[in-house]
Structures are given as C-alpha cells and as structure tokens.
Motif scaffolding. Sequence first.
Motif, PDB file in Angstrom:
ATOM      1  N   ASP A   9       0.786  -1.242   0.227  1.00 37.39           N
ATOM      2  CA  ASP A   9      -0.047  -0.002   0.057  1.00 37.39           C
ATOM      3  C   ASP A   9       0.820   1.239  -0.074  1.00 37.39           C
ATOM      4  OD1 ASP A   9      -2.448  -1.299  -0.110  1.00 37.39           O
ATOM      5  OD2 ASP A   9      -2.776  -1.129   1.886  1.00 37.39           O
ATOM      6  N   GLU A  12       2.311   1.958  -3.365  1.00 40.42           N
ATOM      7  CA  GLU A  12       1.389   2.385  -4.259  1.00 40.42           C
ATOM      8  C   GLU A  12       1.005   3.628  -4.263  1.00 40.42           C
ATOM      9  OE1 GLU A  12      -3.188   1.537  -5.104  1.00 40.42           O
ATOM     10  OE2 GLU A  12      -2.253  -0.312  -4.284  1.00 40.42           O
ATOM     11  N   GLN A  13       0.947   4.131  -2.860  1.00 38.19           N
ATOM     12  CA  GLN A  13       0.680   5.468  -2.364  1.00 38.19           C
ATOM     13  C   GLN A  13       2.025   6.487  -2.699  1.00 38.19           C
ATOM     14  OE1 GLN A  13       0.693   5.990   2.106  1.00 38.19           O
ATOM     15  NE2 GLN A  13       1.004   8.168   1.705  1.00 38.19           N
ATOM     16  N   HIS A  15       3.766   5.970  -5.467  1.00 35.71           N
ATOM     17  CA  HIS A  15       3.705   6.279  -6.991  1.00 35.71           C
ATOM     18  C   HIS A  15       2.353   7.113  -7.417  1.00 35.71           C
ATOM     19  CE1 HIS A  15       6.843   3.709  -8.292  1.00 35.71           C
ATOM     20  NE2 HIS A  15       6.339   2.699  -7.533  1.00 35.71           N
ATOM     21  N   ARG A  16       1.436   7.098  -6.399  1.00 29.07           N
ATOM     22  CA  ARG A  16       0.262   7.789  -6.687  1.00 29.07           C
ATOM     23  C   ARG A  16       0.420   9.538  -5.970  1.00 29.07           C
ATOM     24  NH1 ARG A  16      -3.003   5.566  -3.236  1.00 29.07           N
ATOM     25  NH2 ARG A  16      -2.846   6.771  -1.747  1.00 29.07           N
ATOM     26  N   ASP A  17       0.841   9.567  -4.974  1.00 28.26           N
ATOM     27  CA  ASP A  17       1.119  10.953  -4.339  1.00 28.26           C
ATOM     28  C   ASP A  17       2.430  11.652  -4.654  1.00 28.26           C
ATOM     29  OD1 ASP A  17      -1.295  10.388  -3.366  1.00 28.26           O
ATOM     30  OD2 ASP A  17      -0.564   9.807  -1.210  1.00 28.26           O
ATOM     31  N   GLY A  18       3.470  10.679  -5.016  1.00 24.93           N
ATOM     32  CA  GLY A  18       4.605  11.364  -5.120  1.00 24.93           C
ATOM     33  C   GLY A  18       5.581  11.541  -4.197  1.00 24.93           C
ATOM     34  N   LYS A 151       0.688  17.342  -3.606  1.00 22.72           N
ATOM     35  CA  LYS A 151       0.262  15.735  -3.733  1.00 22.72           C
ATOM     36  C   LYS A 151      -0.263  15.437  -5.206  1.00 22.72           C
ATOM     37  CE  LYS A 151      -2.984  12.699  -1.375  1.00 22.72           C
ATOM     38  NZ  LYS A 151      -3.510  12.661  -0.221  1.00 22.72           N
ATOM     39  N   GLY A 152       0.438  14.610  -5.739  1.00 26.14           N
ATOM     40  CA  GLY A 152      -0.168  14.092  -7.215  1.00 26.14           C
ATOM     41  C   GLY A 152       0.735  14.707  -8.255  1.00 26.14           C
ATOM     42  N   ASN A 154       3.490  14.662  -9.066  1.00 25.45           N
ATOM     43  CA  ASN A 154       4.475  13.877  -9.931  1.00 25.45           C
ATOM     44  C   ASN A 154       3.852  13.077 -11.117  1.00 25.45           C
ATOM     45  OD1 ASN A 154       2.939  12.424  -7.974  1.00 25.45           O
ATOM     46  ND2 ASN A 154       3.638  10.645  -8.478  1.00 25.45           N
ATOM     47  N   GLN A 155       2.586  13.429 -11.217  1.00 29.23           N
ATOM     48  CA  GLN A 155       1.755  12.816 -12.401  1.00 29.23           C
ATOM     49  C   GLN A 155       1.991  13.691 -13.640  1.00 29.23           C
ATOM     50  OE1 GLN A 155       0.648   9.711 -12.241  1.00 29.23           O
ATOM     51  NE2 GLN A 155       0.566   9.512  -9.889  1.00 29.23           N
ATOM     52  N   ASP A 198       9.376  11.846  -4.743  1.00 29.38           N
ATOM     53  CA  ASP A 198       9.465  11.665  -6.511  1.00 29.38           C
ATOM     54  C   ASP A 198      10.159  12.976  -6.924  1.00 29.38           C
ATOM     55  OD1 ASP A 198       8.242  11.713  -9.407  1.00 29.38           O
ATOM     56  OD2 ASP A 198       8.548   9.572  -8.720  1.00 29.38           O
TER      57      ASP A 198
END
Length: 260
Positions: A9, A12-13, A15-18, A151-152, A154-155, A198
């Motif tokens: 988890d 995954e967090q 990669h999602r939130d950075g 937050k996020g 990094n996407q 990230d």
Amino acid sequence: EMTTPITADQVEQFHRDGFLVVDSLFSPEETRRILEVAHTDPEIAAEAKENENFEGNGVTTRLVYRPTLGDNAYSAVASSRRLVGPMEQIYSSPMNHYYTLNMLKDPGTGGWEWHQDYGYHYKEFFYPHFISVMVALEPATKENGCLRVVKGSNQLGRLEHSSLGSQLIANRSRVDLALEQMEEVHCELSAGAVLYFDGNVLHASHPNHSQISRWSLVIAYAPTSNIWVREEESTLTKVTPLDDEQLEEAIRRHEAAVGS
C-alpha cells in the motif's frame, strides 16, 4: 530490529502521491547523535555554502553538498538498509547514490521556490526515476519552514524550469494551476522521520522564521536501472546496504573522529 520494509500500500501511495513519510525510521537517540556529530564536524563548518534562493531578500539557504559516499555518519545513513530498503521496493531495483546534502536550516535562513528535482537532473538521467530522501535530524514544522509538496504533481511529468537566484524554479503558471487543482501538503516531520519524494513532485519551503533550527539530510538516489546520459563521467555510487550494526559502528567512528 527496527527495519520495517514498507507495505505494498505504501509503495502504491508513493507512486500515486509522489511522496511517502515513514515515521521513526531512526531512533531519537540515533538522530540526536548524528545531529551532534554534524554540529561538531569541522568539515561541515568549513564547507557550508550559502545559496541565494530568493532575489534580493537577504535570506540564504545553508548547505553542504557531498557527491560521494565516505566513511562518515551521513554516508552510513545514506547507505543504511533501513533507508534504502523502501526505495529498492519502490523501484524493484538496487539503488545508486547521487549526492548527500547536509541542510543547515538555522533560524532566519532557508527557503526554496516551487521546483521538481528532475527539473535539475533531467540532463543527467534518461528516466525520471529519481528520488530524494529527507531525514529529519530535528523536528520540521510549519513554523520552521518544513517542506511543502503538491500531492500527485509527480503525475504532471517534468515542467519547464528557469533560473531564479541560485535555484531553478518551475513554470509559475503551471505551478499556480497545480496548486488550484491539487492539494498542498505540509510535510511536518518528527526527528528520525523520513520523507521520500519523487523526482517530479513539486516541492518548496518557506524560510525558517522561527527561533528553532531544522537540520536535516537530503539524499538523492536513482535506481541502477536508470541511464546516465551526461557526457561527463557519472558520479553515481551503487549502494551496498549497511545493517544496523554497521550503521552504529560508522556513527561511533565519526563521533570519535570529531570528539562529540
């Protein structure tokens, strides 16, 4: 044994939130000793550079840049299995050390405008697989200018960066849009907590306007699977993770060397 590999988890967090905060990765006692070593280390006093990160307001960011690992407490932290293990999980790869910064955020210093670390290091690395790790040697709070992340973000991929003072800043209109669309998080850390972030996550910090210092280590890594693209020879060092006993021995050697 304090080593707690991160959960699926948490991977995954990240990669999602950075970013990911892991509390109490280092004990209060370890953290106190490393801080004490840094305070008494003549190399730190001699090598501290003042970065002018804002134009004309006289506030500087003090740091020591170390491109290589050596026999000292900071490198031992940077190589410790406790710190490196989670990154090996995140990237399914061994890690290369890129550099270590001793951040010396005394009262009245500091501050970084919004940027991405891959904005700085795009010239070196083929993939944006780049990670920075902040080890809090003292508590980081809103009052003393803790790191803020979007937050996020990094996407978003790498944003355009331009020079301001001695730092690079991310394109302001994109940053404004990111702050509108995404959540800004103040990463308050207790001493011994670690923040993994990230290479493409937007982050910034306010100057330390408090009376309380906020020293930390910020260590940059890339997975060994990333490709060095600069013509100059790579300054990367493959990390051989140290167990807790080796970490303890390295801190003890450094304490003896500086007489702390």
